[in-house]
Write a protein that holds these residues in place. Structure first.
Motif, short mmCIF file in Angstrom:
data_model
loop_
_atom_site.label_atom_id
_atom_site.label_comp_id
_atom_site.label_asym_id
_atom_site.label_seq_id
_atom_site.Cartn_x
_atom_site.Cartn_y
_atom_site.Cartn_z
N GLN A 55 0.83 -1.22 0.00
CA GLN A 55 0.00 0.00 0.00
C GLN A 55 0.86 1.26 0.00
OE1 GLN A 55 -3.90 -0.10 1.91
NE2 GLN A 55 -3.19 1.55 3.19
N TRP A 111 -2.89 1.49 -2.71
CA TRP A 111 -3.94 0.53 -2.33
C TRP A 111 -3.48 -0.87 -2.71
CZ3 TRP A 111 -7.53 -1.87 -6.02
CH2 TRP A 111 -7.21 -1.62 -7.34
N PHE A 124 -6.50 -0.62 2.20
CA PHE A 124 -7.48 -0.19 1.19
C PHE A 124 -7.50 -1.20 0.04
CE2 PHE A 124 -5.78 4.05 2.80
CZ PHE A 124 -6.69 4.08 3.85
#
Lengths: 166, 425
Positions: free
Chosen positions: A37, A42, A73
């Motif tokens: 990330q 992400w 995420f």
């Protein structure tokens, strides 16, 4: 960022360093996800697959870990991620007013990314900065004793051409 | 007053370097342990000091340690974990310790590791504490460079590796068996107990999990002695504690005070009493998962058993105040939202019961509640109560709901009778 789904040599190196702390490779799952990330913003399906292979664990179990955590995420986020505390101390001190101002300025609802891809607004649990409530965190930087006016100034700085890291 | 936790802190809260920590008396406790005591002697010292776990449960640390198999023939490796996943709303005590004096925690962990024969230790830090992570990482490097960690610590026979693990935001990781699952790279659900972690913990090996503040008490206990430490308390419990006050007070903050300090002193002298225009209606004495108490309880001493007898818990020592301009129904709704969201989903009363309770509270707060909703809420609290779930998250979630229904019942009734929130007129 134009990284393919396969992990870069730097990512692999950082993940291997974490693996060295544990008797089982999968124990570096959270650190591995955070490394990915950090480099990509992400964690895509492709990255998840590549990381699971590196950690020698089933991809489904790594997905179970990834989706368990608030700060991993699994879909793209904006250039700046705003974590606005929604827990009790900040709520008592008016975090709902900050939320309204942020939504109004960015033209989004909590959980969304602004149309220009610059900001993602996420409600978050207590940030542990309660004597400076209400608080939020932008890109790992914490801000306390906030008011809607201070929110305006923060966003102005980040949106200014050449401002912050722009 | 002696302050074993914060006495060495700088005014500007910049972290002490190893050299500065040493000149403030740091690493004397570890020296004392390794040079003059065997591991059993350290364990006895901690038992004699009557140190109780500062993570919320208040379990005696020495007794927790004594369940760890030790001596010749005990399984190896044995692990020590610092629980620094500080995520209970209203709680920010461990953050101060790690940001402003990271060597205090490192020394405390080396002492605990020596007593337990742990060769590997982890600090499990919440992901949002990025400043604490940076300060700890720097301090760890210094400690390794100066022989305070690694092989043959301070020239003695004891060796221990200490690693920093940063998490990614999930309250349940503060539960010690969920934390162990998280550290193994698994979904952080709590485990069935027994076996307890001291017998079969991280990677199936004997493991002790202690809260950050608990471990930070060890250097002073070893350096100054158990009797000195016990005498710091003003009531039954020993030592000092970090107490916090948040809400609409004049000066919200965090202070190290003797155990047994009356709540009124913390509230009035440290936090300056209520802010202009606000009146105190009640408070949670130990963080978001503790039962509300009324203002008449301000005279109580902040001691584990005193607060327990009053019907709440000392918890993390973080006071969250309810004032007369804040709606108690909405406050409990906010608290329940947190617990419902952070439930790991393992046990039915928690996974299904807490979102249901949150929904009922949302409806009542919006003026759409029915009288029978209050009975449903109480029923959900009963089902989430102790003994019905693997861990303490659900009972902790039920505590503020149950106590608010008892102490602020007229507010719930008024919402239902008027069909609106009286605080939003």
């Amino acid at each position: 960022m134009h990284l393919g789904p396969e992990l870069s040599p730097l990512e692999r190196q950082e993940i291997e360093a974490e693996c060295a702390h544990y008797p089982e490779r999968r124990a570096a799952a959270i650190e591995g996800l955070k490394v990915v990330q950090k480099h990509r913003g992400w964690v895509s399906d492709g990255s998840l697959q590549a990381l699971a292979e590196l950690l020698q664990m089933p991809v489904g179990e790594l997905e179970g870990v990834a989706t368990f955590y608030n700060l991993i995420f699994r879909q793209p986020v904006g250039r700046h991620v705003i974590l606005l505390c929604d827990s009790v101390c900040c709520w008592i001190k008016g975090r709902d007013d900050l939320n309204r101002r942020l939504c109004q300025r960015l033209g989004i609802k909590p959980g969304e990314t602004s149309a220009d891809g610059q900001f993602t607004l996420l409600p978050t649990v207590c940030l542990g900065d309660c004597d400076r409530a209400p608080t939020l965190m932008i890109d790992h930087q914490q801000h306390g004793n906030l008011t809607p006016e201070k929110i305006d100034r923060l966003l102005d700085q980040l949106q200014a051409p050449g401002g912050e890291d722009g | 007053m002696d302050k074993p936790l914060t006495g060495a802190l700088r005014d500007d809260r910049r972290p002490l370097t190893l050299a500065e920590y040493r000149s403030a008396g740091g690493y004397r406790g570890l020296q004392q342990a390794i040079k003059n005591l065997d591991p059993e002697g350290v364990l006895q010292q901690v038992k004699d000091a009557n140190l109780r776990g500062r993570g919320g449960a208040g379990f005696p640390t020495g007794i927790k340690w004594s369940f760890m198999p030790r001596g010749v023939g005990a399984p190896k490796p044995r692990y020590l974990i610092c629980n620094a996943d500080e995520m209970e709303p209203g709680t920010f005590k461990d953050r101060l310790l790690m940001e402003a004096n990271p060597h205090l925690l490192i020394e405390g962990m080396a002492i605990a590791g020596y007593a337990l024969g742990a060769s590997i230790a982890f600090i499990f830090l919440r992901g949002e504490y990025t400043r604490a992570a940076a300060h700890l990482q720097r301090a760890l490097q210094e400690a390794y460079d100066e022989g305070c960690l690694g092989s043959n610590i301070l020239g003695g026979p004891f060796s221990m590796e200490l690693y920093l693990h940063t998490s990614a935001g999930r309250y349940i990781c503060g539960e010690e068996t969920a934390l162990i699952n998280a550290l193994e790279g698994r979904r952080a659900n709590p485990r069935t107990k027994p076996p307890f972690p001291q017998v079969s913990g991280l990677f199936g090996q004997p493991t002790v999990v202690n809260n950050c503040e608990t471990l930070c008490n060890l250097p002073a206990i070893l350096a100054e002695g158990a009797a000195w430490y016990r005498a710091l308390g003003r009531h039954e419990d020993a030592g000092t504690k970090l107490f916090a006050v948040t809400g609409n007070v004049r000066t919200p903050g965090l202070w190290e005070l003797p155990m047994g300090t009356p709540i009124a002193e913390i509230f009035e002298q440290c936090a300056g009493g209520m802010a202009e225009g606000y009146r105190l209606r009640g408070f949670q004495p130990g963080g978001a998962s503790t039962d509300f108490l009324l203002p008449q309880s301000l005279e109580l001493a902040m001691d584990y058993d005193v607060i327990g007898k009053a019907g709440s818990r000392l918890g993390t020592g973080s006071l969250i105040l309810l004032d007369d301009r804040t709606c108690p129904v909405a406050m409990v709704q906010n608290l329940t939202h947190f617990f419902a969201q952070e439930s790991c989903g393992w046990c039915t009363p928690c996974r299904d019961g807490l979102p249901w309770a949150e929904q009922l509270l949302t409806e009542i707060d919006a003026g759409r509640g029915r009288p029978e909703d209050l009975d449903t809420l109480l029923d959900l609290c009963d089902q989430a109560g102790p003994g019905n779930t693997f861990c303490a998250l659900a009972p902790g979630a039920a505590a503020p709901i149950q106590s608010a229904l008892r102490l602020f019942r007229e507010d719930f009734d008024a919402h239902i009778a008027r069909g609106s929130c009286p605080y939003h007129d």
